[in-house]
Motif scaffolding. Structure first.
Motif, mmCIF file in Angstrom:
data_model
loop_
_atom_site.group_PDB
_atom_site.id
_atom_site.type_symbol
_atom_site.label_atom_id
_atom_site.label_comp_id
_atom_site.label_asym_id
_atom_site.label_seq_id
_atom_site.Cartn_x
_atom_site.Cartn_y
_atom_site.Cartn_z
ATOM 1 N N LEU A 31 0.843 -1.181 0.000
ATOM 2 C CA LEU A 31 0.000 0.000 0.000
ATOM 3 C C LEU A 31 0.882 1.236 0.000
ATOM 4 N N GLY A 32 0.790 2.009 -1.069
ATOM 5 C CA GLY A 32 1.592 3.225 -1.186
ATOM 6 C C GLY A 32 0.818 4.432 -0.699
ATOM 7 N N HIS A 78 0.045 8.525 4.146
ATOM 8 C CA HIS A 78 0.994 7.417 4.074
ATOM 9 C C HIS A 78 0.598 6.381 5.125
ATOM 10 N N PRO A 79 -0.219 5.400 4.757
ATOM 11 C CA PRO A 79 -0.716 4.421 5.724
ATOM 12 C C PRO A 79 0.410 3.599 6.350
ATOM 13 N N ARG A 80 0.324 3.370 7.645
ATOM 14 C CA ARG A 80 1.259 2.543 8.395
ATOM 15 C C ARG A 80 0.464 1.709 9.384
ATOM 16 N N SER A 84 4.730 -0.727 13.209
ATOM 17 C CA SER A 84 5.495 -1.154 12.042
ATOM 18 C C SER A 84 5.973 0.069 11.269
ATOM 19 N N ALA A 85 7.197 -0.009 10.771
ATOM 20 C CA ALA A 85 7.736 1.095 9.978
ATOM 21 C C ALA A 85 7.459 0.905 8.490
ATOM 22 N N GLY A 86 7.113 -0.321 8.083
ATOM 23 C CA GLY A 86 6.891 -0.611 6.676
ATOM 24 C C GLY A 86 5.471 -0.338 6.230
#
Length: 99
Positions: A31-32, A78-80, A84-86
């Motif tokens: 997911l971008g 910017h979904p996170r 988690s950092a990714g």
């Protein structure tokens, strides 16, 4: 019209459903950034609290809502996942009308 906060809550719910549907194996998508462009009207209540609300409106072609002017706002989210950092991975069946 809906409040901007409600629009973002509903988007978060939809994205969470897509993340939950991601298989452990097979094809998944990272997911971008999620870009939203909305037209907003600002409403200020005339009571003591003076609360300001940002309402998402469907304007058609004229660009105004009654006597209120509107502004177009572009948001890049910017979904996170929590902790988690990714970027989250999403999947799921195609919905009718989905692009």
């Amino acid at each position: 019209m809906i409040e901007l906060a409600e629009l973002i809550r509903e988007l978060r719910t939809e994205l969470a459903s897509a993340v939950d549907a991601a298989p452990a194996d097979g094809l998944r998508f990272e997911l971008g950034p999620v870009e939203l462009e909305v037209s907003l009207a600002v409403e200020r209540k005339a009571n003591a609290s003076g609360k300001v609300r940002f309402l998402v409106v469907d304007l058609g072609t004229d660009g105004t809502l009654g006597r209120s002017s509107t502004q177009r706002v572009q948001l890049t989210l910017h979904p996170r996942l929590a902790g988690s950092a990714g970027s989250p991975m999403v999947s799921g069946p195609e919905a009718a009308g989905e692009r």
